[in-house]
Design an enzyme around this catalytic site. Structure first.
Site, PDB file in Angstrom:
ATOM      1  CB  CYS A  46      -0.928  -0.031   1.219  1.00 35.02           C
ATOM      2  SG  CYS A  46      -1.768   1.519   1.560  1.00 35.02           S
ATOM      3  CB  CYS A  49       0.257   1.937   4.077  1.00 32.25           C
ATOM      4  SG  CYS A  49      -1.424   1.329   3.852  1.00 32.25           S
TER       5      CYS A  49
END
Length: 305
Positions: A46, A49
């Site tokens: 991600c 993230c």
């Protein structure tokens, strides 16, 4: 809990931990009885993230022990991610006293992260907490528990006039209308919530409670459904209907037991209806409710058996 602003700074290892499914209860739910725990749901693939994680860690470290942080890799903790209804990452929840108190999805700029951490500290009774509103919410919750739903609704409404984005008060306002069997007004309140708190744990829980209340209005007689299940244990629809009827009568534990039995017999029945209904009940109840803790533990053991 350490005082915010003290000179001593806790080691990073004490403030920020990688948490797995095995120690989620200990490091998040139980730990939050002592200090607020911010949970970062992330994954190695991600991109956002990778930006959010370090920035959030920096804000948690700067709080010097007023909050701690748990990092949960959703690829390795799919059961927890499912229980928390994580639909996209990054998602962040804050827990205090075993309950979610705030949260957000997606990456935020540093200024908003700082504000989020400060809100979490306030929700846990930090130095800047609004004790007056918190006390009023606690009083309204007590009214609701004692059956004075109308009085509770009036109190929640007054709180929202002072703080229109108070997720606890909004959730309580919805639940008060549910308790008064005014489901249309409960839905209207939910639909009118400010977008900033529309995905908060308190409103997600209220939404689950509204869904269950609507089901209760159409629930059949417990005795008849019990007889149908006893006559034919493989009658999945009767068992599912029995679970709804039990919950409608206030027997959440009985409802969860029936849904677990249905999941055990055929987890794919009706597009996984048993698991979805279990999650709705778990979301509607408090995270530290024994029915939730025991139900999640049993469901997890079935999934990973």
């Amino acid at each position: 809990m350490l005082e915010l602003g003290g000179n001593a700074q806790a080691p990073k290892g004490d403030l920020i931990k990688d948490v797995s499914e095995a120690d989620f209860m200990a490091e998040v739910v139980e730990k939050s009885q002592e200090v607020p725990v911010i949970v970062d749901f992330w994954a190695p693939w991600c991109g956002p993230c990778k930006q959010l994680g370090p920035a959030l860690e920096a804000e948690v470290t700067a709080a010097k022990g007023a909050v701690v942080m748990a990092k949960v890799n959703v690829d390795e903790a799919q059961m927890i991610a499912g229980q928390m209804r994580i639909q996209s990452i990054p998602t962040v929840y804050a827990f205090y006293k075993g309950q979610p108190v705030d949260g957000f999805q997606g990456a935020l700029p540093p200024s908003e992260l700082k504000a989020f951490v400060e809100r979490v500290i306030q929700a846990a009774g930090g130095e800047a907490a609004d004790d007056g509103l918190d006390a009023a919410i606690d009083a309204a919750e007590e009214m609701l528990e004692q059956g004075a739903a109308s009085d509770a609704a009036q109190t929640f409404a007054a709180i929202l006039e002072e703080d229109p984005q108070n997720a606890r008060a909004y959730g309580g306002f919805v639940r008060a209308h549910i308790a008064m069997d005014d489901l249309e007004q409960a839905e209207a309140v939910l639909n009118g919530a400010p977008v900033e708190i529309s995905k908060s744990p308190e409103l997600e829980a209220a939404h689950a409670q509204l869904e269950l209340a609507r089901q209760a209005a159409n629930a059949g007689p417990v005795a008849d459904l019990t007889a149908a299940v006893e006559a034919d244990p493989a009658n999945h629809q009767a068992r599912f209907d029995l679970a709804q009827a039990l919950y409608a009568k206030g027997d959440a534990a009985g409802a969860v037991d029936q849904l677990l039995e249905l999941f055990k017999r055929d987890r794919e029945w009706n597009d996984g209806a048993a698991k979805a209904q279990l999650f709705t009940i778990f979301e509607a109840l408090k995270p530290n409710d024994p029915v939730v803790l025991n139900g999640r533990r049993k469901l997890s053991s079935m999934i990973f058996a």
